[in-house]
Structures are given as structure tokens and as C-alpha cells.
Design a protein around this motif. Structure first.
Motif, PDB file in Angstrom:
ATOM      1  N   ARG A  55       0.829  -1.200   0.000  1.00  0.00           N
ATOM      2  CA  ARG A  55       0.000   0.000   0.000  1.00  0.00           C
ATOM      3  C   ARG A  55       0.867   1.255   0.000  1.00  0.00           C
ATOM      4  NH1 ARG A  55      -2.858  -2.951   3.930  1.00  0.00           N
ATOM      5  NH2 ARG A  55      -2.243  -1.532   5.592  1.00  0.00           N
ATOM      6  N   HIS A  56       2.019   1.168   0.662  1.00  0.00           N
ATOM      7  CA  HIS A  56       2.949   2.302   0.664  1.00  0.00           C
ATOM      8  C   HIS A  56       3.639   2.436  -0.682  1.00  0.00           C
ATOM      9  CE1 HIS A  56       6.365   4.823   1.409  1.00  0.00           C
ATOM     10  NE2 HIS A  56       7.209   3.815   1.406  1.00  0.00           N
ATOM     11  N   THR A  59       0.944   3.641  -3.153  1.00  0.00           N
ATOM     12  CA  THR A  59       0.015   4.681  -2.679  1.00  0.00           C
ATOM     13  C   THR A  59      -1.435   4.320  -3.016  1.00  0.00           C
ATOM     14  OG1 THR A  59       0.472   5.970  -4.697  1.00  0.00           O
ATOM     15  CG2 THR A  59       1.679   6.573  -2.702  1.00  0.00           C
ATOM     16  N   ARG A  62      -4.136   5.230  -5.439  1.00  0.00           N
ATOM     17  CA  ARG A  62      -3.683   6.009  -6.603  1.00  0.00           C
ATOM     18  C   ARG A  62      -2.865   5.160  -7.570  1.00  0.00           C
ATOM     19  NH1 ARG A  62      -0.403  10.732  -5.478  1.00  0.00           N
ATOM     20  NH2 ARG A  62       0.425   9.656  -3.670  1.00  0.00           N
ATOM     21  N   TRP A 134     -13.378   2.542  -3.406  1.00  0.00           N
ATOM     22  CA  TRP A 134     -12.727   3.710  -3.959  1.00  0.00           C
ATOM     23  C   TRP A 134     -13.605   4.300  -5.066  1.00  0.00           C
ATOM     24  CZ3 TRP A 134      -9.280  -0.817  -4.000  1.00  0.00           C
ATOM     25  CH2 TRP A 134      -8.500  -0.894  -2.834  1.00  0.00           C
ATOM     26  N   THR A 222      -8.307   6.708   1.790  1.00  0.00           N
ATOM     27  CA  THR A 222      -7.948   7.901   2.532  1.00  0.00           C
ATOM     28  C   THR A 222      -9.139   8.804   2.805  1.00  0.00           C
ATOM     29  OG1 THR A 222      -7.363   8.964   0.429  1.00  0.00           O
ATOM     30  CG2 THR A 222      -5.612   7.884   1.639  1.00  0.00           C
ATOM     31  N   ILE A 324       4.499   9.401   1.723  1.00  0.00           N
ATOM     32  CA  ILE A 324       3.097   9.583   2.097  1.00  0.00           C
ATOM     33  C   ILE A 324       2.599  10.832   1.386  1.00  0.00           C
ATOM     34  CG2 ILE A 324       1.484   9.967   4.012  1.00  0.00           C
ATOM     35  CD1 ILE A 324       3.410   8.462   5.814  1.00  0.00           C
ATOM     36  N   SER A 326      -0.194  12.748   1.599  1.00  0.00           N
ATOM     37  CA  SER A 326      -0.908  13.851   2.229  1.00  0.00           C
ATOM     38  C   SER A 326      -1.160  13.535   3.695  1.00  0.00           C
ATOM     39  CB  SER A 326      -2.262  14.076   1.528  1.00  0.00           C
ATOM     40  OG  SER A 326      -3.076  12.921   1.679  1.00  0.00           O
ATOM     41  N   SER A 328      -4.069  13.430   5.084  1.00  0.00           N
ATOM     42  CA  SER A 328      -5.194  12.490   5.164  1.00  0.00           C
ATOM     43  C   SER A 328      -4.734  11.058   4.959  1.00  0.00           C
ATOM     44  CB  SER A 328      -6.266  12.857   4.130  1.00  0.00           C
ATOM     45  OG  SER A 328      -5.757  12.765   2.814  1.00  0.00           O
ATOM     46  N   GLU A 329      -3.724  10.861   4.090  1.00  0.00           N
ATOM     47  CA  GLU A 329      -3.184   9.517   3.903  1.00  0.00           C
ATOM     48  C   GLU A 329      -2.430   9.058   5.145  1.00  0.00           C
ATOM     49  OE1 GLU A 329       0.071   7.415   1.010  1.00  0.00           O
ATOM     50  OE2 GLU A 329      -1.457   8.677   0.056  1.00  0.00           O
ATOM     51  N   ALA A 332      -5.031   8.013   7.597  1.00  0.00           N
ATOM     52  CA  ALA A 332      -5.594   6.720   7.215  1.00  0.00           C
ATOM     53  C   ALA A 332      -4.661   5.581   7.589  1.00  0.00           C
ATOM     54  CB  ALA A 332      -5.882   6.695   5.715  1.00  0.00           C
ATOM     55  N   THR A 333      -3.370   5.790   7.395  1.00  0.00           N
ATOM     56  CA  THR A 333      -2.395   4.752   7.728  1.00  0.00           C
ATOM     57  C   THR A 333      -2.329   4.535   9.233  1.00  0.00           C
ATOM     58  OG1 THR A 333      -1.089   5.340   5.778  1.00  0.00           O
ATOM     59  CG2 THR A 333       0.005   4.037   7.479  1.00  0.00           C
TER      60      THR A 333
END
Length: 581
Positions: A55-56, A59, A62, A134, A222, A324, A326, A328-329, A332-333
Motif C-alpha cells: 500500500r505504501h 500509494t 492512486r 474507492w 484515505t 506519504i 498527504s 489524510s493519507e 488513514a495509515t
């Protein structure tokens, strides 16, 4: 690249679009005895650790690469190599692995078995849209589908058809068993069929329009993350010269910068207020020579300010959220793992990690007047936050000495009050060593060793005592400490490396070669695990070969000297590429 012959287990990977049956197939493999990387991110049969990395890297959702290919490949190699499994087949599953197929082929080897879960693209798009995970399901699914099509146009794979798995699970499972060369028990086959026939539907059924979307929340998009307030707490005395950069590095990622005044008499408050702007707040803590007490007070202050997460930030630290996208991300994480009480962040040079984000209200506490430790959470509750790193500015000689003098006072009190605690003796030794007081450092390290507490700390105290003895040119005594350290923890490559170096210094070249050969082998294993609380990373890589090339030369063995020199430079480049240390 991994040599497949080094592992007794074969490798497989399950890929495909979201909602294409990857979890169904991964569950079947799990029940058939394939090691799919537990502990899993429920209920998807995805390795929890690998899923967080993916996920990292991409992203999610996205699907934009956030790390270099070399970094992905290194981490994929380490992940598969460090799996200690008795299973005949070791595997991994995640839709985002579809974007890593070339990396997997390169690192896991050409013998890797690829299982491509196929479903009509239009169906997988519609299914993902109904799940409401999403907003742009079509783009996401098309990206993954195209990645699979490109790779499998040139590489073999097993195609697992979604409809066939749903409609004829028993025959499809027998087909997979044959293709994979598995030998499951009758009970394992029954469990796999039960799972494929209906067990998977507990999470696979798509929600109706009235669904609360609880399944979707497992993917932690996110914009659906639970709002959380992050307060960065900063303990500070006089630090006007460098505190502003610490604040600037964190201010975009938090909701509040809380400066905690422990005795400020210069312009530190003004500097922080200017850098933090509207996010600035000020609290007080009367300094009492106890960092744990101060940090615990900081957690209470952050909670009182309405925070769900406290970020610990020292005045000489700088943080960077390079992976990361933003705030918000980030939120979320932080919220993606309910069990996590503390998120660790690695130093930029990779040498160590610090607890950086702590969940509030805190169930953990800091302990120790200096060199404080966070207690109250186990390993699964303490995870590494990917996409973030930090570094510390260099202290002036005077500033460093003032810190050590302060620590010396505190640790002298600690060892008097709690003389059976090996931890305080270790850090007292480290403080004496930093002050250049080698004899006093050796005495303190020896007290730590004799208490025989935590094996890692005890072994490292042997290493550091030996290091101090080398400063006094007491090479034989240093070697004896290295040997003692190996009785505490025999897998530490630094110990035989330093023993070999000491042998070389006193002209015992054959012994130096024996020690450093052992160090080189241990270093290869340590490199794969990257699990060490204490470490001198060159000893994992090139340092043993540095001793070997000179020892062989002293013995007139030019061929081995040249081989060792070649290995020295290769291992040094490997360290620099993989660790930046």
C-alpha cells in the motif's frame, strides 16, 4: 537475486484485479497447507506486513510508485528470504503484487509459480464499484489488468478462472493440487473445499445499496478514514538556534504543535510560535531530571488537547514524509491497524527506529529517567510506519558533552537506586565511553554483562566493552569479551569480526581468518533478517573481508587475499546500496 537452491520451499504468488477471486484462491492455498505469509490482513489472506508495504509502495488507491524499484526489490527479497517455513510451498497474495511482477521474477527467481486470477474486466470493475472501496474503480482495475496482461504475455502462469472456482470448487481444487504438486491431507482438502464452497462468502458477498460499507473500510481509503487529530509534542529547554526547522518539518502533517517548556529562558518560544503559526500551543513541565516523566506528561497534554495521536518530536530532529502523499493519507495509515498502539519511524541512515506516533488515550507508558523506553505494548502493537523517516542534527562538541554529563548524573542515580537492572549499567557504560572514560565504561559494561539480562543487550555490552579495550590496546582481553558475548547471543556478527580484528592486531593471522570467516557467514544471515536492536552494520557486510584481505596477505596467500579484497568492495557497495549507511 535469490538463488532458488538456497531455500527448501518453492515460491508462488497470487495476483489479479480486486474482486477477481484472489482472496478465494489464497484461502484455498492456505487450507491446503501453503504458507501464505500469516499473520494475515483479515479476511483477505494477505500477509499483514507485505500488504502494508504494498500500500505504501503504490500509494493505494492512486497506484503511483512512491519508492524506487531497487527498494521494492530489496524488500521483496528480504521478505521471502526471512520466511522460516516448513511448508513445501511459500506464497504471497495481493492485487498490488500485479504491479510488482517483474520485481518478483527478478528477486524470487524464474521458478516462481504465478497464479493469475481471471475475471471479466467489466465484472471486476462493477463488483469493485458496488463495494464502494474507492471512487475510480475502472481506472484501478484497468491498471492492474494491463499490468498482468503485459507480464503474462511473455511468462507462464496458472490461470484460475473466477467462475470455475465459484461453480466447481472441488474439481478446481484438485486441479490446483496437481499443478502445484501438493500433497495435502484429506482434512486439508475438505477445509479448502468448504472455504471455496461457502466459507469465503462471509466477506465476498457484495453489499447492497443499504450496506454500511464495513467491509470496504478494511481497505482504509484515505477519504473514508476516521478523522483524527494529531498533536506533535516537543519537550524543550533553550533551543532557539535549531528548533524552528524541527517544527517546519512536521507542521504540515499535524494539527497542533505543542511546545512543552521545561525551563526555557531564551527565544525558543518565539521561534516555535513563528514556525508553527496558528498550530502553536504552549504548556509547562517542571524539569525533574526524568525524561520518562516528561514524555508521559506530554502524552497526557496531547490527550487533553483532544488528540487521537501524539507525535513525539525532539528539537534536534527533522522528519520527512517522502512516501506519504498527504496528511489524510497519514491519518488513514495510522488508523489502518486498530491493534497498533505505537508507530515506529526509522532513522534516515537505517540504524535504528523510534516510537513516533502513539495512540491516545495511551495504554503505554515511558519508563526510565534517561534512555527511556516505551512499555506496555507487544510486537504486533508496535509497527513500522513506512514512507516516513527522521534524522537528528549534529550536536556541537560542547552540546554533546553537556548531554553526556547530564546523562551521567541521572544514570549514576539510577544504578545506585536500581543496581540489579542491567539496562542502566549498559547506558552508564555508553555514557562513560562517550566521555572518553574507557576504564569506567568497561567496568559499567561488565556489570551489565554479569547481570545476564536481555541477551541482545548483554551480548552488545560485551562488544562495547571489547571496543573500549581496543582503545587501550588490550587486544587479548577484548577478544575474550567477544567470546563471552557469543555465549550470550551467538548470532551477532560484530563479535567474531572484532575478535578477528584483535587477532590481526596482535599478529595472530590464522585466528583472525577463522573469526572473520564466521563473521562473514553470520553477516549474510543478519543482512536478510535486518532484526537487531544493536548493530554496527559494516560488520554485516564488508568489515570481515577487510580483515581477511590483510590477514591472507600477511600469510603470503595472494589468491585468497585478492578474493577477499574483491568481496570487500562488493559487500561495501551492497551495504551502501541497501542501507545507505
Amino acid at each position: 537475486m535469490v538463488d532458488p537452491d538456497e531455500s527448501q520451499s518453492r515460491r508462488c504468488v497470487v495476483v489479479g484485479c480486486y474482486r477477481s477471486g484472489t482472496s478465494l484462491v489464497a484461502g484455498v492455498l492456505h487450507y491446503l497447507g501453503v504458507d501464505m505469509g500469516a499473520p494475515y490482513k483479515d479476511p483477505f489472506f494477505e500477509s499483514d506486513d507485505l500488504a502494508r508495504r504494498l500500500r505504501h509502495w503504490w500509494t493505494e488507491p492512486r497506484l503511483v510508485a512512491s519508492v524506487a524499484r531497487s527498494s521494492r526489490r530489496t524488500q521483496l527479497s528480504h521478505w521471502i528470504e526471512t520466511r522460516s517455513s516448513k511448508a513445501a510451498l511459500v506464497g504471497a497474495k495481493h492485487p498490488l503484487l500485479s504491479l510488482c511482477l517483474e520485481d518478483i521474477y527478478h528477486e524470487w527467481g524464474a521458478d516462481t509459480i504465478f497464479i493469475w486470477c481471471r475475471r471479466e474486466l467489466s465484472e471486476s470493475i462493477a463488483s469493485l464499484e458496488r463495494m464502494q472501496w474507492w471512487k475510480d474503480a475502472a481506472r484501478i482495475q484497468q491498471t492492474l489488468h494491463s499490468a498482468n496482461e503485459r507480464f503474462f504475455s511473455d511468462h507462464d502462469c496458472i490461470e484460475a478462472d473466477f467462475r470455475s472456482m465459484i461453480n466447481a470448487p472441488a474439481s478446481q481444487i484438485q486441479w490446483l493440487i496437481g499443478l502445484l504438486g501438493l500433497s495435502p491431507t484429506g482434512e486439508q482438502v475438505e477445509q479448502a473445499i468448504d472455504w471455496a464452497s461457502g466459507g469465503h462468502k462471509t466477506f465476498f458477498d457484495e453489499p447492497s445499496s443499504e450496506s454500511d460499507g464495513s467491509i470496504a473500510n478494511d481497505r482504509s481509503p484515505t477519504w473514508m478514514a476516521t478523522p483524527s487529530k494529531i498533536v506533535a509534542t516537543m519537550l524543550s529547554g533553550n533551543s532557539e538556534k535549531f528548533v524552528a526547522d524541527a517544527v517546519k518539518s512536521a507542521s504540515d502533517w499535524v494539527d497542533e504543535i505543542c511546545l512543552i517548556d521545561t525551563g526555557i529562558s531564551d527565544a525558543t518560544v518565539e521561534r516555535v510560535k513563528q514556525a508553527a503559526g496558528e498550530k502553536f500551543s504552549l504548556s509547562q513541565f517542571a524539569w525533574c531530571n526524568d525524561f520518562a516523566a516528561a514524555r508521559n506528561a506530554a502524552l497526557e497534554i496531547a490527550a487533553a488537547h483532544g488528540a487521537q495521536w501524539a507525535m513525539t518530536l525532539d528539537t534536534d530532529e527533522r522528519v520527512e514524509f517522502d512516501g506519504i502523499a498527504s496528511k489524510s493519507e497519514l491519518v488513514a495509515t495510522l488508523n489502518s491497524e486498530e491493534r497498533v498502539q505505537a508507530w515506529m519511524v526509522a532513522s534516515r541512515d537505517g540504524r535504528y527506529q523510534k516510537e513516533r506516533f502513539i495512540r491516545l488515550p495511551a495504554t503505554v507508558r515511558w519508563q526510565g529517567a534517561t534512555h527511556e523506553a516505551l512499555v506496555g505494548c507487544n510486537e504486533p502493537e508496535r509497527q513500522t510506519l513506512l514512507g516516513c523517516q527522521f534524522w537528528e542534527t549534529s550536536k556541537s562538541k560542547q552540546g554533546f558533552r553537556e548531554k553526556l554529563s547530564r546523562d551521567l548524573e541521572i544514570l549514576s542515580q539510577q544504578t545506585t537506586a536500581d543496581p540489579l537492572n542491567a539496562r542502566w549499567w549498559y547506558y552508564l557504560g555508553q555514557t562513560h565511553e562517550g566521555l572518553g572514560q574507557d576504564a569506567a565504561a568497561i567496568e559499567a559494561y561488565d556489570r551489565c554483562i554479569r547481570l545476564d539480562g536481555w541477551p541482545d543487550e548483554s551480548a552488545w555490552a560485551c562488544y562495547t566493552a571489547a571496543r573500549c579495550l581496543t582503545q587501550l590496546k588490550e587486544y587479548r582481553d577484548a577478544e575474550e569479551y567477544c567470546v563471552l558475548g557469543m555465549t550470550r547471543k551467538p548470532t551477532v556478527p560484530e563479535l567474531p569480526w572484532l575478535a578477528g580484528w584483535c587477532c590481526h592486531q596482535r599478529g595472530s593471522y590464522r585466528d583472525a581468518i577463522l573469526w572473520c570467516r564466521l563473521a562473514a557467514e553470520l553477516g549474510k544471515k543478519k543482512e536478510r533478517s535486518h532484526a537487531a536492536a544493536f548493530r554496527h552494520v559494516p560488520a554485516w557486510y564488508e568489515a570481515p573481508y577487510d580483515v581477511l584481505r590483510f590477514a591472507y596477505r600477511e600469510l603470503g596467500d595472494q589468491a585468497n587475499a585478492e578474493a577477499a579484497e574483491k568481496a570487500y568492495f562488493e559487500r561495501k557497495r551492497s551495504r551502501e546500496r541497501m542501507t545507505n549507511i
